[in-house]
Design a protein around this motif. Structure first.
Motif, PDB file in Angstrom:
ATOM      1  N   ARG A 178       0.860  -1.195   0.000  1.00 30.70           N
ATOM      2  CA  ARG A 178       0.000   0.000   0.000  1.00 30.70           C
ATOM      3  C   ARG A 178       0.889   1.235   0.000  1.00 30.70           C
ATOM      4  O   ARG A 178       1.609   1.474   0.965  1.00 30.70           O
ATOM      5  CB  ARG A 178      -0.896   0.012   1.246  1.00 30.70           C
ATOM      6  CG  ARG A 178      -1.971  -1.052   1.227  1.00 30.70           C
ATOM      7  CD  ARG A 178      -3.058  -0.753   2.236  1.00 30.70           C
ATOM      8  NE  ARG A 178      -2.621  -0.933   3.606  1.00 30.70           N
ATOM      9  CZ  ARG A 178      -2.854  -2.019   4.327  1.00 30.70           C
ATOM     10  NH1 ARG A 178      -3.527  -3.034   3.803  1.00 30.70           N
ATOM     11  NH2 ARG A 178      -2.442  -2.107   5.568  1.00 30.70           N
ATOM     12  N   GLY A 179       0.817   1.982  -1.088  1.00 33.73           N
ATOM     13  CA  GLY A 179       1.702   3.136  -1.215  1.00 33.73           C
ATOM     14  C   GLY A 179       2.576   2.954  -2.438  1.00 33.73           C
ATOM     15  O   GLY A 179       2.338   3.583  -3.461  1.00 33.73           O
ATOM     16  N   PRO A 180       3.573   2.058  -2.384  1.00 33.90           N
ATOM     17  CA  PRO A 180       4.452   1.905  -3.543  1.00 33.90           C
ATOM     18  C   PRO A 180       3.800   1.176  -4.724  1.00 33.90           C
ATOM     19  O   PRO A 180       4.157   1.427  -5.871  1.00 33.90           O
ATOM     20  CB  PRO A 180       5.619   1.066  -2.997  1.00 33.90           C
ATOM     21  CG  PRO A 180       5.536   1.197  -1.520  1.00 33.90           C
ATOM     22  CD  PRO A 180       4.103   1.393  -1.195  1.00 33.90           C
ATOM     23  N   GLU A 181       2.873   0.242  -4.467  1.00 34.30           N
ATOM     24  CA  GLU A 181       2.275  -0.510  -5.571  1.00 34.30           C
ATOM     25  C   GLU A 181       0.857  -0.044  -5.873  1.00 34.30           C
ATOM     26  O   GLU A 181       0.468   0.116  -7.016  1.00 34.30           O
ATOM     27  CB  GLU A 181       2.258  -2.017  -5.236  1.00 34.30           C
ATOM     28  CG  GLU A 181       3.646  -2.627  -5.114  1.00 34.30           C
ATOM     29  CD  GLU A 181       4.393  -2.621  -6.451  1.00 34.30           C
ATOM     30  OE1 GLU A 181       3.750  -2.844  -7.495  1.00 34.30           O
ATOM     31  OE2 GLU A 181       5.621  -2.365  -6.453  1.00 34.30           O
ATOM     32  N   MET A 182       0.062   0.123  -4.809  1.00 37.31           N
ATOM     33  CA  MET A 182      -1.319   0.557  -5.022  1.00 37.31           C
ATOM     34  C   MET A 182      -1.652   1.647  -4.015  1.00 37.31           C
ATOM     35  O   MET A 182      -1.179   1.640  -2.895  1.00 37.31           O
ATOM     36  CB  MET A 182      -2.277  -0.633  -4.829  1.00 37.31           C
ATOM     37  CG  MET A 182      -2.090  -1.355  -3.503  1.00 37.31           C
ATOM     38  SD  MET A 182      -3.142  -2.812  -3.434  1.00 37.31           S
ATOM     39  CE  MET A 182      -2.602  -3.564  -1.892  1.00 37.31           C
ATOM     40  N   ALA A 183      -2.423   2.623  -4.468  1.00 41.16           N
ATOM     41  CA  ALA A 183      -2.786   3.722  -3.586  1.00 41.16           C
ATOM     42  C   ALA A 183      -4.237   4.090  -3.832  1.00 41.16           C
ATOM     43  O   ALA A 183      -4.813   3.722  -4.852  1.00 41.16           O
ATOM     44  CB  ALA A 183      -1.885   4.935  -3.824  1.00 41.16           C
ATOM     45  N   MET A 184      -4.811   4.815  -2.872  1.00 42.96           N
ATOM     46  CA  MET A 184      -6.245   5.069  -2.975  1.00 42.96           C
ATOM     47  C   MET A 184      -6.558   6.496  -2.545  1.00 42.96           C
ATOM     48  O   MET A 184      -5.956   7.012  -1.603  1.00 42.96           O
ATOM     49  CB  MET A 184      -6.966   4.066  -2.068  1.00 42.96           C
ATOM     50  CG  MET A 184      -8.460   4.094  -2.186  1.00 42.96           C
ATOM     51  SD  MET A 184      -9.180   2.583  -1.518  1.00 42.96           S
ATOM     52  CE  MET A 184     -10.910   3.016  -1.663  1.00 42.96           C
ATOM     53  N   ILE A 185      -7.501   7.120  -3.232  1.00 39.18           N
ATOM     54  CA  ILE A 185      -8.040   8.390  -2.752  1.00 39.18           C
ATOM     55  C   ILE A 185      -9.536   8.228  -2.530  1.00 39.18           C
ATOM     56  O   ILE A 185     -10.191   7.434  -3.196  1.00 39.18           O
ATOM     57  CB  ILE A 185      -7.734   9.577  -3.698  1.00 39.18           C
ATOM     58  CG1 ILE A 185      -8.163   9.258  -5.113  1.00 39.18           C
ATOM     59  CG2 ILE A 185      -6.269   9.928  -3.650  1.00 39.18           C
ATOM     60  CD1 ILE A 185      -7.794  10.357  -6.081  1.00 39.18           C
ATOM     61  N   PHE A 186     -10.045   8.989  -1.562  1.00 36.34           N
ATOM     62  CA  PHE A 186     -11.388   8.721  -1.074  1.00 36.34           C
ATOM     63  C   PHE A 186     -12.369   9.822  -1.428  1.00 36.34           C
ATOM     64  O   PHE A 186     -12.016  10.899  -1.889  1.00 36.34           O
ATOM     65  CB  PHE A 186     -11.345   8.526   0.447  1.00 36.34           C
ATOM     66  CG  PHE A 186     -10.484   7.368   0.863  1.00 36.34           C
ATOM     67  CD1 PHE A 186     -11.002   6.089   0.887  1.00 36.34           C
ATOM     68  CD2 PHE A 186      -9.156   7.559   1.214  1.00 36.34           C
ATOM     69  CE1 PHE A 186     -10.216   5.018   1.262  1.00 36.34           C
ATOM     70  CE2 PHE A 186      -8.357   6.492   1.594  1.00 36.34           C
ATOM     71  CZ  PHE A 186      -8.895   5.222   1.617  1.00 36.34           C
TER      72      PHE A 186
END
Lengths: 328, 312
Positions: free
Chosen positions: A87-95
């Motif tokens: 989480r962070g380097p490979e996949m990230a999310m905004i809400f």
């Protein structure tokens, strides 16, 4: 290689009345550099899908079957610590809610820096410099000053820009945007969407864009996934879903986009409401609201049938879809 | 910030002035003539009575007495004790003035971290057996009166196991039981509050954001979540401190510690009103200063609290 490959994903939540299945047999994929739009009403399972990918279902949520592969790495069998490292380097999310998604007692610059230092992405001093660069890149004026602000000192649009900077801090390969513009003013919405698109090209990310806005998806998505009642009901490439939609639910959703060029006395609506998870009817989950439903629809769940090249719909009556206009 | 602190200090002096007036008139309003109590066997000796009244300044009009009292408070003697003839109040309470704050503050500095730890520990395991066990224990700690707990601990640790002295003051070993008795209740209150606030904060969006950016779980809990529960917890710590000061009355009596609490109780029983009222005055000052500190800590904990705007 596929960036994200979800196949047969089912998720249950533990409730006081026992486990409730909120996702059933969800499959779709995201290729590097493309935008996949995931559309559906509230409660259709869009957000649960994204939390399942991120490994953020919490204690009560559980993946009961299916696979999620990110750049070939199977996520469902990873430990909590292994997932955290991704989480962070490979996949990230905004809400959806920038207003409440930032820590109110931490300076926004520090929140961006933390995204890097927690992964030892770069030394702290460089992280600090990069954080200001990122703030500049997402369009925050005077970033070196604003970095010392607390979230309550920024507007909603600025906060969402900070969220994007946090998500991009470690240059992720997959960005999940969960209704990133829903809480923003209309004029800001377009700015934020364009920013996400620009950054997608610049960083070469794949974007999974969750929204209930068909108009947005029609404009920017390379592929579209329509969800209803925890299932994928239609999936297509390019414009197929908009020009030759093969599922009554998608068609009705498309019709509910208000048009500026056409005067309408009444906005078309889809009658009824989507049942809560655990209370879906037998058979096709949409049949109670569907103008085209027939007896068979209540008996068994339709499979995802091919409705065209790279176009699938979960409906028994896809052949007769054009009758919908006359019925509703 | 400095502006706010000055403003608050000015407000506090007003509180202290009121306390000063109340204590002065309360002493004069209680029934019974202290001089007659002092005379006891010598009652009827008019010359001695007149001399005593003059010594204590009780023959002068009330406004003059009040001014003299203010003078006594400002020069730090707090007037004369009725019980220890010839002693000033400060002579009677001087030793106690270091003991009670020491007890209360050391109890506070132990109760706060322990309370935070158990509260967070229980909250992140909400619903588990560990959580239920901790809640039960905390409710017990909150419910048990401190004099009962003191008796229980003395019986167990001092009498049965002979590990610690029964009472007294002066050695570190004699500190253990009284501080423990003082710590238990406030610690349990802080732990319960912390657990409640943590459960609420752990559900908030920014905690999810922290996890989504890959922050380690320990940091999510102790930095992001706990950091956002500190304002309500610190508020209650200010209130709890009042409980610690009054708890000192019980603990000092039970363990025979010559602190302000026990001196206060002795002075009440001996009708040494100047001493009682000086201690009330001191507790007022102490308690209000602690709460001023709490208010100042807010600004540091939560940037949304803007003192300078509030002052404008």
């Amino acid at each position: 290689m596929k960036l994200l490959d979800i196949s047969g994903l089912s998720v249950s939540f533990n409730t006081l009345r026992g486990p409730v299945e909120v996702l059933q047999d969800v499959s779709f994929d995201v290729m590097p550099g493309e935008v996949v739009g995931v559309v559906g009403e509230s409660g259709s399972g869009k957000s649960v899908t994204s939390l399942a990918i991120m490994g953020l279902l919490g204690h009560s949520g559980k993946i009961t079957s299916g696979n999620i592969a990110l750049s070939g790495t199977e996520l469902t069998t990873l430990s909590e610590e292994e997932l955290r490292a991704l989480r962070g380097p490979e996949m990230a999310m905004i809400f959806q809610e920038p207003g409440t998604s930032l820590n109110p007692v931490q300076r926004v610059g520090d929140q961006i820096v933390e995204a890097m230092t927690e992964h030892a992405f770069c030394p702290p001093a460089e992280a600090r410099r990069r954080a200001v660069e990122l703030m500049d890149r997402v369009g925050i004026p005077a970033p070196d000053l604003r970095a010392r602000d607390y979230p309550h000192q920024l507007s909603g649009g600025m906060k969402q820009r900070i969220m994007i900077a946090i998500a991009l801090a470690c240059r992720p390969k997959l960005l999940i945007a969960d209704e990133p513009t829903t809480a923003l003013d209309v004029t800001i919405q377009a700015q934020i969407l364009n920013l996400i698109l620009d950054l997608k090209d610049e960083f070469g990310m794949g974007v999974m864009l969750i929204t209930h806005d068909m108009g947005v998806v029609a404009q920017i998505a390379d592929r579209v996934v329509v969800m209803y009642g925890g299932q994928v009901v239609e999936r297509s490439e390019g414009d197929a879903l908009f020009t030759r939609s093969a599922h009554p639910y998608s068609r009705l959703l498309l019709r509910s986009i208000p048009s500026a060029s056409q005067r309408q006395d009444d906005l078309p609506i889809i009658k009824g409401t989507m049942p809560a998870a655990g209370r879906f009817p037998d058979g096709c989950r949409f049949h109670e609201r569907c103008p085209m439903a027939m007896a068979a629809c209540a008996l068994s769940v339709p499979p995802l049938n091919e409705a065209g090249p790279a176009h699938f719909a979960r409906c028994f009556r896809t052949e007769a879809i054009d009758e919908l206009e006359a019925l509703a | 910030m400095l502006h706010y602190a000055t403003r608050r200090l000015l407000g506090l002096t007003l509180v202290w002035a009121v306390a000063l007036i109340v204590t002065f008139f309360a002493v004069r309003a209680v029934p019974g003539d202290p001089i007659m109590v002092m005379l006891s066997d010598h009652a009827g000796d008019a010359a001695l009575e007149a001399r005593l009244r003059a010594d204590y300044g009780l023959d002068r009009p009330l406004p003059v007495q009040f001014l003299a009292y203010i003078g006594d408070v400002l020069n730090g003697t707090f007037g004369l004790s009725y019980r220890y003839v010839g002693s000033t109040v400060i002579d009677v309470i001087r030793d106690g003035m270091t003991i009670t704050p020491l007890l209360a503050l050391s109890a506070l500095f132990i109760a706060v971290p322990l309370g935070l730890f158990f509260g967070v520990f229980a909250a992140v395991r909400a619903g588990s057996w560990a959580d239920t066990g901790i809640i039960l224990l905390l409710v017990t700690f909150i419910s048990i009166p401190s004099f009962a707990l003191a008796a229980l601990l003395v019986w167990m640790l001092s009498l049965k196991l002979a590990l610690l002295p029964v009472a007294g003051w002066g050695s570190p070993a004699q500190l253990v039981l009284p501080v423990t008795v003082l710590v238990v209740g406030p610690m349990a209150v802080i732990a319960r509050l912390t657990r409640t606030y943590m459960l609420e904060v752990l559900d908030r969006d920014f905690v999810r954001t922290a996890r989504a950016k890959g922050v380690r779980e320990n940091r999510v809990i102790w930095r992001h979540a706990l950091g956002n529960t500190m304002v309500p917890i610190v508020t209650s710590i200010g209130l709890i401190f009042g409980g610690l000061l009054s708890g000192a009355f019980v603990v000092e009596t039970v363990f025979n510690i010559p602190g302000l609490g026990r001196i206060a109780i002795d002075s009440v029983l001996a009708r040494d009103y100047p001493v009682t009222m000086s201690i009330v005055l001191l507790f007022t000052v102490f308690y209000s200063l602690i709460n001023l500190c709490v208010d100042l800590i807010y600004a540091w904990l939560d940037p949304r609290i803007r003192f300078d705007e509030a002052a404008a």
